[in-house]
Design a protein around this motif. Structure first.
Motif, PDB file in Angstrom:
ATOM      1  N   ARG A 186      -8.268   6.944   9.908  1.00  0.00           N
ATOM      2  CA  ARG A 186      -8.439   7.840   8.761  1.00  0.00           C
ATOM      3  C   ARG A 186      -8.039   9.270   9.082  1.00  0.00           C
ATOM      4  N   GLU A 222     -24.183   6.949  -2.333  1.00  0.00           N
ATOM      5  CA  GLU A 222     -23.955   6.431  -3.678  1.00  0.00           C
ATOM      6  C   GLU A 222     -25.157   6.812  -4.526  1.00  0.00           C
ATOM      7  N   GLU A 266     -20.019   7.889  10.725  1.00  0.00           N
ATOM      8  CA  GLU A 266     -19.584   7.853   9.339  1.00  0.00           C
ATOM      9  C   GLU A 266     -20.805   8.074   8.454  1.00  0.00           C
ATOM     10  N   HIS A 271      -6.373   3.913   4.684  1.00  0.00           N
ATOM     11  CA  HIS A 271      -6.803   2.973   3.653  1.00  0.00           C
ATOM     12  C   HIS A 271      -6.764   1.548   4.176  1.00  0.00           C
ATOM     13  N   TYR A 313     -13.072  -1.021   3.588  1.00  0.00           N
ATOM     14  CA  TYR A 313     -14.097  -0.167   4.218  1.00  0.00           C
ATOM     15  C   TYR A 313     -14.413   1.018   3.307  1.00  0.00           C
ATOM     16  N   ARG A 314     -15.307   0.818   2.364  1.00  0.00           N
ATOM     17  CA  ARG A 314     -15.562   1.835   1.345  1.00  0.00           C
ATOM     18  C   ARG A 314     -16.779   2.695   1.636  1.00  0.00           C
ATOM     19  N   TYR A 315     -17.641   2.217   2.508  1.00  0.00           N
ATOM     20  CA  TYR A 315     -18.838   2.969   2.883  1.00  0.00           C
ATOM     21  C   TYR A 315     -18.943   2.954   4.411  1.00  0.00           C
ATOM     22  N   PRO A 316     -19.809   3.749   4.961  1.00  0.00           N
ATOM     23  CA  PRO A 316     -19.960   3.750   6.418  1.00  0.00           C
ATOM     24  C   PRO A 316     -20.319   2.365   6.959  1.00  0.00           C
ATOM     25  N   GLU A 317     -19.701   2.000   8.063  1.00  0.00           N
ATOM     26  CA  GLU A 317     -19.962   0.711   8.710  1.00  0.00           C
ATOM     27  C   GLU A 317     -19.932   0.902  10.211  1.00  0.00           C
ATOM     28  N   LYS A 319       0.816  -1.207   0.000  1.00  0.00           N
ATOM     29  CA  LYS A 319       0.000   0.000   0.000  1.00  0.00           C
ATOM     30  C   LYS A 319       0.856   1.266   0.000  1.00  0.00           C
ATOM     31  N   PRO A 343      -9.414   1.605   9.046  1.00  0.00           N
ATOM     32  CA  PRO A 343     -10.441   2.650   9.009  1.00  0.00           C
ATOM     33  C   PRO A 343     -10.485   3.499  10.280  1.00  0.00           C
ATOM     34  N   GLY A 382     -10.998   2.979  -1.913  1.00  0.00           N
ATOM     35  CA  GLY A 382     -10.611   1.572  -2.044  1.00  0.00           C
ATOM     36  C   GLY A 382     -10.595   0.862  -0.710  1.00  0.00           C
ATOM     37  N   GLY A 383      -9.975  -0.286  -0.694  1.00  0.00           N
ATOM     38  CA  GLY A 383      -9.835  -1.058   0.543  1.00  0.00           C
ATOM     39  C   GLY A 383     -11.118  -1.768   0.925  1.00  0.00           C
ATOM     40  N   ALA A 406     -16.638   0.073  12.109  1.00  0.00           N
ATOM     41  CA  ALA A 406     -15.511   1.013  12.010  1.00  0.00           C
ATOM     42  C   ALA A 406     -15.594   2.130  13.047  1.00  0.00           C
ATOM     43  N   VAL A 435     -17.384   9.004   4.231  1.00  0.00           N
ATOM     44  CA  VAL A 435     -16.789   7.776   3.713  1.00  0.00           C
ATOM     45  C   VAL A 435     -17.627   7.350   2.517  1.00  0.00           C
ATOM     46  N   VAL A 495     -22.153  -4.585   9.095  1.00  0.00           N
ATOM     47  CA  VAL A 495     -23.294  -4.173   8.277  1.00  0.00           C
ATOM     48  C   VAL A 495     -22.631  -3.362   7.179  1.00  0.00           C
ATOM     49  N   PHE A 513     -25.740   6.360   3.427  1.00  0.00           N
ATOM     50  CA  PHE A 513     -25.407   5.433   4.508  1.00  0.00           C
ATOM     51  C   PHE A 513     -24.895   6.226   5.703  1.00  0.00           C
ATOM     52  N   PRO A 532     -22.402  -2.108   3.213  1.00  0.00           N
ATOM     53  CA  PRO A 532     -23.056  -1.913   1.915  1.00  0.00           C
ATOM     54  C   PRO A 532     -22.166  -2.472   0.812  1.00  0.00           C
ATOM     55  N   GLU A 582     -17.522  11.876   9.783  1.00  0.00           N
ATOM     56  CA  GLU A 582     -16.533  11.578   8.766  1.00  0.00           C
ATOM     57  C   GLU A 582     -17.238  11.118   7.498  1.00  0.00           C
TER      58      GLU A 582
END
Lengths: 349, 349, 349, 349
Positions: free
Chosen positions: A55, D297, D293, A49, D278-282, A42, A52, D275-276, D285, D271, C202, D308, C204, D269
């Motif tokens: 960040r 989309e 987060e 990245h 964790y690309r969307y709020p979770e 990376k 999380p 990449g990686g 995280a 999100v 959870v 999200f 997406p 934050e």
């Protein structure tokens, strides 16, 4: 990462789970400033990245070829890498803390018994094993520190007071049955560690011959029968030590032994009996923390003593222990950067 | 529930997890017809109200006060209930299979050592303990059957071949470290078994003194050091038996002992080494089935033998074993109604 | 695998999760005998090496290059493989059931919109889509069957009665929010599906543009807004459909619509309200089974209708549906081999 | 708990999960000293008896009858309790932060629509709703603060920028599909929240009519279609908002809207994509943190925007938000005591 940090630090191998924990701890540490985190896969990507939770950290991974000069370098590389690159590490930093198994054992013979051929055996004697509760006196000023292994740490913390008090002499049968979370397998993946195959398991993944036996035997002088099971948690290592003392012991003796050993320790807590839901050591009670819980129960019928010890393998079992060791080595307050006390309720976690 | 079933059956205590499993197995059994399921709390409600997998079953819970006459009555009541109602049970059915601990031990002395006062001690000797691999010969025609306990079953299946072969003589240290799922705690709930507190645990819930020791000692003649941990799964009991034989044993000896004992057993499978993800016994590999997996590994350095045994505590550890016992008692094909072989992938489960 | 099975069957791609489920179902099916399971990676290994629940099955994986002649060939290969090998499949078997997406859509245009270039577009029209509740009449005698996708199946089963009754006309906003287990990702592994990263999520994973939209639109004539989340279970797909009918509907209307559609269906169960713990469709209530649960609730304030639909993605969402389709195609009893009704308690197993 | 803390604090209802989180946060807060934690069930027991992560805290639960005078009282009592005891709370403390729903709504009419009869309706207008990103200006000096609800907070944070920018005007269909962890059910237990029944679920627990709709509608002026599912995690609330803007929006517009709203927010934050893993709020995280987060989309085909939003329901959804609000109310640095940034890897701890 304090603006007025006293020491600079770098993390070699920053994308793995252990590297991420080191970065988290050092970034929140009042006395360290993280100036470099390396990663081949990376390179140039932000630390966030890979992790999380980081960040907010304004840092990008750089190549492990170009190490910056720092006060303390933490190596979170796979076993075998540090011994190959140790000269570069020591050129870059006055204090090197290695989290792999490369420098934990004292002699080449020991190493060869459990691993395959050491390329720098002359350093085995020079390095200081870091399980600060055990080797605190050797750490100040140490420049090559080998941070203790997770399952070994849990076991050693559980059994050490019994050795100190002469309750265990080395002649007894000692069975250590360990349960560990999936983070011990690292970030790599693979079929056995995929979610469908790894969820809900009680899986004997090291029925016999786990290499951490070597550390335990080296530091306690005890031969243990060691078996490791994978169970369904992410963080955590729990060691249940079944011990058969030669002479009868009382609960009072045991409380004396454990309080004597750990009464002043900031990161060891005795948990034995009492009420409520959490009556014995449990890894989920220490998840995210550098704390070890240690406790015991007597089985009078068969003169057995059962000792329980629980840690977060990512913390007291690796990154937390490494930072703790660096604190002692550099003369920093021992608990600096390691104050997080955990959550409730919490998974594992 | 076959239209041309040969035997009628009833389940006393049908709302609990074990009662639900009995209903599931009997409803799918070619030789049984379920004519009654009792429940105080859900009287008149459909069986599917308690067990969503049984919504197709056209049956409502009835009062335990009015037992119908059946060929076989299965009692899935809490410990202590069956001994109080045993006369009613026996009036209602020629064959009574009790899944509680009430009739598992042979003598009042044994019972008093582990439990509190038996109200019908004269029946202890009369009842037949059902772990069919162990007591198959005593089951045909038995009219009071005490189905073996889950943790005891796992342990006994793991150790029995070693006793039979004289590898264990009763003089050895035997540590049994058990990991169990949350269904062992029953359907009741409570703070410690709530999802937030129970998820992700490795919790020493019976560090010493677990009552199943009594069954193990009674049927194997061995004193075992027994500790039970709760781990994060729903179904499953996994026993890791750490054994130190007096004389050296080889892998060949062990394969001989285990194959000799279980080679013809329909519900015991040897799993030891081999490749792939599932190399040793694991509870998730038997989830939902009446199968036990048994395997072992040798630790030559310390002359230790590690035996692994995994079952579904709801099946081979209770309801499945009870139906298996009833099959033998009534002269039905042993595997009838117990053919489900499990899922992959699967949680626990 | 019955000795007097009427039909021979083979599974191409037997090491994956879906292939394993097919083998399990066919081996327990009264009318099928499995004569071949192919695998490149595990050629010559026993089926039990990949699937621990199938260790009793006396069958070794063979090369996909040498397909035996069978009555029914089930292809459980990744998307894009079947279209390349379809001639070999059809040479080997009179009935080919493909579980991939290769032959689910009717026209090349549709295919190109969602996937990349079809090599055998002339077969798209010839193949029969198998969601037996929807296409039962087209299946008898079909020789190329495309078994419906998991998320599409859950959604279609939930919405179809509304289309049939004219409650949905195609002009309404329809939001479908799907939650799926980790088995949908297959046996492959990878960082995102490793246990530490995949547990407790959870996530997406298909916020928009999931390819199963194509199947839904093709078979319902509805445009849906489709989002898929990964959650912490292994098996299971749960579709929550938020629908805004143009005209007011009553609960009575809805019960009428759903009962009319599914009253006679052996694998669809209506679950809406009622008491107990399981009041609406839940994937864990159908885990391991070929059953779909469908239910609904009205939100009068905003004229919304919420439809819930839950399946086991490995069963009703793939292998079970494929066997169901083969049963219909070959004139076998529809429920043959698919009788398992599930467990309670159970994870999402 | 700093020795030179500027403010004293108490927690009413200290044994519950939320009370425990408040104690954890306040004990680690540089400006607060916890002088009292009340509990009826655990009076005189140490705080660590209920919360294993707080064993180091030298504090015992005391009776809620004898409230000490403090600067800030945090009430973590069940809905309906605060309104009955509010006079005592206000007598004891200048600043009362209530974490229940009792004072969140503005008018008695609103309250009556969603709950049953308010005993002190005149205070509804006086209290300040605390979702600091929304009501920051009203908090300084506030003496009765109603901390926002968990699911409402997640939803409001996701949708607010769209309202501010006029992308949502109140005429659009808005579907909010929420997934929550088991800690939302509190420490009480009960059959549905027992581990065997609650593990592995995707359970529609509030299909329609969830009371948090009231908060959302009050503060955003939007009517939302709201459905809550229980999923297998302990902490966490994840809101997926399916929105159909009247006019087309671009990704650039959206980034502008969200950055404009949250660019300076310490606890929000963005999100979205990247990449990686964790690309969307979770939720995992942000587990253990006060961070939200938020991401989105676009689904161009149907002019849908999917937003999200993920929080830890115990933190940003209750205890963290309450402390954040108290910080603002008392003029303390906003992030004080709330710096913990979370772990990786982590469950949904």
């Amino acid at each position: 990462m304090s603006d007025d940090a006293a020491y600079t630090a770098s993390v070699v191998g920053g994308t793995g789970f252990t590297g991420g924990e080191l970065l988290r701890l050092l970034a929140g540490h009042p006395e360290f400033e993280v100036v470099q985190a390396t990663s081949r896969s990376k390179e140039n990507k932000t630390v966030g990245h890979a992790h999380p939770n980081l960040r907010d950290l304004d840092l990008r991974f750089s190549s492990p070829e170009d190490l910056e000069s720092v006060d303390a370098l933490f190596a979170a590389t796979p076993h075998g890498v540090s011994m190959e690159q140790i000269d570069e590490f020591r050129d870059a930093a006055e204090t090197v803390v290695d989290l792999s198994a490369d420098f934990r054992l004292d002699t080449e013979d020991q190493y060869d018994e459990w691993y395959d051929g050491h390329s720098r055996p002359e350093l085995l004697d020079e390095s200081v094993y870091a399980l600060p509760e055990l080797t605190r006196d050797e750490l100040p000023g140490a420049d090559l520190i080998a941070s203790g292994g997770c399952n070994a740490t849990a076991t050693i913390l559980g059994l050490k007071p019994l050795v100190e008090e002469g309750i265990l002499t080395g002649d007894e049968q000692i069975v250590v049955d360990v349960k560990v979370g999936s983070s011990e397998g690292g970030a790599g993946g693979g079929e056995a560690s995929s979610h469908p195959e790894r969820s809900g398991v009680v899986r004997p993944y090291a029925p016999t011959g786990h290499r951490h036996e070597a550390e335990i035997e080296q530091f306690l002088g005890l031969d243990v029968s060691f078996t490791v099971h994978a169970v369904d948690m992410i963080r955590g290592a729990s060691a249940t030590c079944h011990v058969f003392p030669g002479e009868p012991v009382s609960k009072g003796d045991l409380w004396g032994a454990y309080r004597g050993e750990y009464g002043e320790e900031p990161f060891v807590e005795l948990v034995a009996g009492g009420g409520g839901v959490y009556r014995y050591p449990e890894p989920k009670a220490v998840a995210g923390t550098n704390r070890a819980e240690v406790g015991f129960e007597l089985d009078p019928g068969n003169r057995r003593l059962v000792v329980f010890s629980a840690i977060d393998n990512m913390m007291k079992g690796s990154a937390g222990q490494a930072v703790h060791a660096a604190n002692v080595a550099l003369g920093i307050e021992e608990t600096a950067g390691l104050e997080f006390g955990g959550l409730h309720p919490v998974g594992a976690p």
